[in-house]
Design an enzyme around this catalytic site. Structure first.
Site, PDB file in Angstrom:
ATOM      1  N   LYS A 190       0.915  -1.082   0.007  1.00 41.14           N
ATOM      2  CA  LYS A 190      -0.001   0.048   0.116  1.00 41.14           C
ATOM      3  C   LYS A 190       0.838   1.228  -0.046  1.00 41.14           C
ATOM      4  O   LYS A 190       2.032   1.313   0.754  1.00 41.14           O
ATOM      5  CB  LYS A 190      -0.905   0.060   1.041  1.00 41.14           C
ATOM      6  CG  LYS A 190      -2.023   0.915   1.230  1.00 41.14           C
ATOM      7  CD  LYS A 190      -3.010   1.037   2.269  1.00 41.14           C
ATOM      8  CE  LYS A 190      -3.874   2.125   2.366  1.00 41.14           C
ATOM      9  NZ  LYS A 190      -4.891   2.165   3.476  1.00 41.14           N
ATOM     10  N   SER A 207      -9.790   1.900   2.388  1.00 40.28           N
ATOM     11  CA  SER A 207      -8.714   2.698   1.549  1.00 40.28           C
ATOM     12  C   SER A 207      -7.691   1.883   1.004  1.00 40.28           C
ATOM     13  O   SER A 207      -7.089   2.163  -0.096  1.00 40.28           O
ATOM     14  CB  SER A 207      -8.206   3.918   2.506  1.00 40.28           C
ATOM     15  OG  SER A 207      -7.381   3.114   3.312  1.00 40.28           O
ATOM     16  N   SER A 260      -9.984  -0.230   6.551  1.00 39.48           N
ATOM     17  CA  SER A 260      -9.281  -0.240   5.401  1.00 39.48           C
ATOM     18  C   SER A 260      -8.974  -1.421   4.734  1.00 39.48           C
ATOM     19  O   SER A 260      -8.389  -1.528   3.637  1.00 39.48           O
ATOM     20  CB  SER A 260      -8.400   1.110   5.271  1.00 39.48           C
ATOM     21  OG  SER A 260      -8.939   2.091   5.299  1.00 39.48           O
TER      22      SER A 260
END
Lengths: 450, 94
Positions: free
Chosen positions: A66, A140, A165
């Protein structure tokens, strides 16, 4: 092919790491906006090295990271414009640990700016759901889950969760999302959203793949003062499970799919979690994020302008230009909640509500090993639907995932089936450090023939 | 407490943000809606509870005050345009 089988094949020389990495790099390039950066040359060099010397618990495994997790000399912007071109001169602890076990970093995955969102739309490069490009991957960690569903090659995604997330995009993309106990995995090198809530975890195609990654990353780290000194509990037996009654107030098809995956369960009520967890979570997240974002001022790293005016004028200029609307909204709300006169009514109250929520969970865990709920109240929405939501309606989407995140409890999202051809997730939550129970029950659910 | 343009501007100034008229116009109702959502916490029975600043109890971590390897000057400055003679160069102080 699961990761264990792949690693065995790599170690016995039956599988070529180089060919696998070439294929996955090609998929990464062609994926619908799942990558913010692809580390092609580095990945191919690592693949050649590991093909000759296939060692480690993740020998030759391709890893996507990420964007908010620092990888040395690779752009790590956390999906933001204000950190554009930031190339950290160091690795996050998790990157050091993964690479020491033979992992190959293939790139940085797209996300909402600093993790601010549930659909990965609060960023320039918006990842699309591989099952339907008109729909969101969730967020996210949207790029991480999207690519996990998209790729045909052995792969593990490293995600991060503050309020859901990891679980949210895993549910929307039909893959496995594992969020560990707060503090089990070092946060050193993570671009913070909210320090008392952030957890690094894994997204994978199978439960065992997700746990293989966790076991490599877990452990105390002197560089992170909130890192736990304890290890995962050995006990894995799941004797009693309960479904959280309030979580079933969702679409009937979603409810039925989730309940069809389990049997011999009790129905229990956790009323405070439904009533107060979303509010307390957002208050804490916004207050902490507004302090974390104070460091971005166009001076030492990230976006900058020509030096004009005094400190105040220059910092204000850079911050106003490069923060998105959602970041500004969160800074305003978080700063407001911490201002003198409002602090006790908002910030301190939220911290006390967190105690109330933790106590409610602890009471439930005296009797039950695992608590079950749907992961998300809906299937992945279309981008056209998301654009109509108000900010408050956006925040409401996290209603089922904020509870365990606020309390720092480990949780696992697994696919429970499909509604309108889109995945539905079931979420399992256990007590602190009881990740082995999640793996056990998660494996049972995964192996059911639907 | 009245949530209006003046309050938003005051908070923005504290946070080193300059908002446009349009941004403020949008933010006032949005923030009102969010604060209404937060007001549900008013009813929470928490008067006798201690705040949890962390989800799990954490202990103070101390270490010996010893010099260790750190980033080189070059590495520390690699991400900025604003540098001079091995230092960060900032805007004027006043």
């Amino acid at each position: 092919m699961n990761l264990t089988k792949y690693i065995d094949g790599v170690k016995s020389g039956k599988i070529s790491v180089v060919k696998t990495v070439e294929k996955i790099l090609n998929e990464a390039k062609n994926s619908p906006n799942h990558f913010a950066a692809i580390t092609k040359q580095y990945a191919l060099e690592r693949a050649e090295f590991l093909e000759k010397k296939p060692e480690g618990r993740l020998a030759g495994v391709s890893i996507s990271v990420k964007d908010c997790i620092c990888v040395k000399n690779v752009e790590s912007a956390a999906g933001s414009e204000i950190l554009k071109d930031y190339r950290p001169p160091f690795n996050a602890t998790v990157i050091e640990k993964l690479e020491a076990e033979g992992a190959i970093i293939i790139g940085k995955t797209t996300q909402d700016e600093f993790g601010f969102g549930s659909f990965s739309v609060n960023t320039k490069k918006i990842p699309k759901n591989p099952l339907d490009n008109l729909r969101s991957c969730g967020g996210s960690s949207g790029g991480a889950a999207g690519f996990t569903a998209f790729t045909t090659q052995p792969h593990l995604a490293i995600g991060e969760s503050t309020g859901g997330s990891i679980a949210n995009p895993a549910s929307f993309c039909g893959v496995v999302g594992l969020t560990p106990t707060y503090g089990l995995v070092s946060r050193y090198g993570l671009i913070d959203y909210a320090n008392s809530l952030d957890k690094i975890g894994t997204i994978a195609k199978s439960v065992n793949d997700a746990f293989l990654g966790l076991h490599v990353m877990a452990g105390h780290d002197k560089k992170d003062s909130t890192s736990l000194q304890q290890e995962i509990e050995k006990e894995k037996k799941v004797k009693k499970i309960a479904v959280i009654k309030e979580s079933l107030d969702v679409d009937k098809e979603i409810k039925d799919l989730v309940l069809s995956k389990i049997r011999d369960y009790d129905l229990i009520s956790l009323p405070s979690i439904k009533k107060y967890s979303l509010q307390a979570y957002y208050l804490i997240a916004l207050a902490e994020s507004s302090t974390n974002l104070a460091r971005y001022c166009g001076l030492r790293y990230g976006a900058s302008e020509a030096l004009k005016g005094n400190f105040d004028q220059y910092f204000t200029e850079v911050r106003s230009k490069f923060f998105s609307q959602e970041a500004k909204r969160r800074i305003i709300l978080g700063t407001f909640a911490r201002m003198s006169g409002f602090r006790d009514a908002y910030y301190l109250k939220a911290m006390k509500v967190r105690t109330l929520i933790i106590n409610e969970y602890q009471k439930a865990f005296k009797k039950y090993d695992i608590l079950v709920s749907p992961t998300m109240p809906i299937i992945a929405p279309k981008f056209s639907e998301i654009s109509k939501l108000t900010p408050a309606e956006n925040y409401m989407m996290d209603i089922l995932t904020v509870g365990p995140n606020l309390a720092g409890l480990p949780h696992l999202s697994i696919n429970a089936g499909f509604k309108n051809k889109m995945p539905v997730g079931i979420m399992l939550t256990s007590n602190y450090l009881h990740e082995n129970k999640l793996q056990y029950l998660g494996g049972e659910i995964e192996n059911q023939k639907v | 407490m009245k949530l209006d343009k003046e309050l938003i501007e005051k908070v923005a100034k504290n946070a080193r943000l300059k908002l446009t008229e349009k941004e403020i116009k949008n933010l006032v109702p949005e923030i009102k809606e969010i604060l209404d959502l937060f007001s549900a916490m008013d009813k929470a029975p928490v008067s006798k509870l201690q705040p949890s600043f962390q989800p799990l109890e954490i202990k103070n971590v101390t270490r010996e005050d010893e010099a260790k390897d750190c980033l080189s000057q070059k590495e520390a400055l690699q991400n900025t345009k604003h540098k001079q003679d091995g230092y960060f160069k900032g805007p004027r102080a006043i």
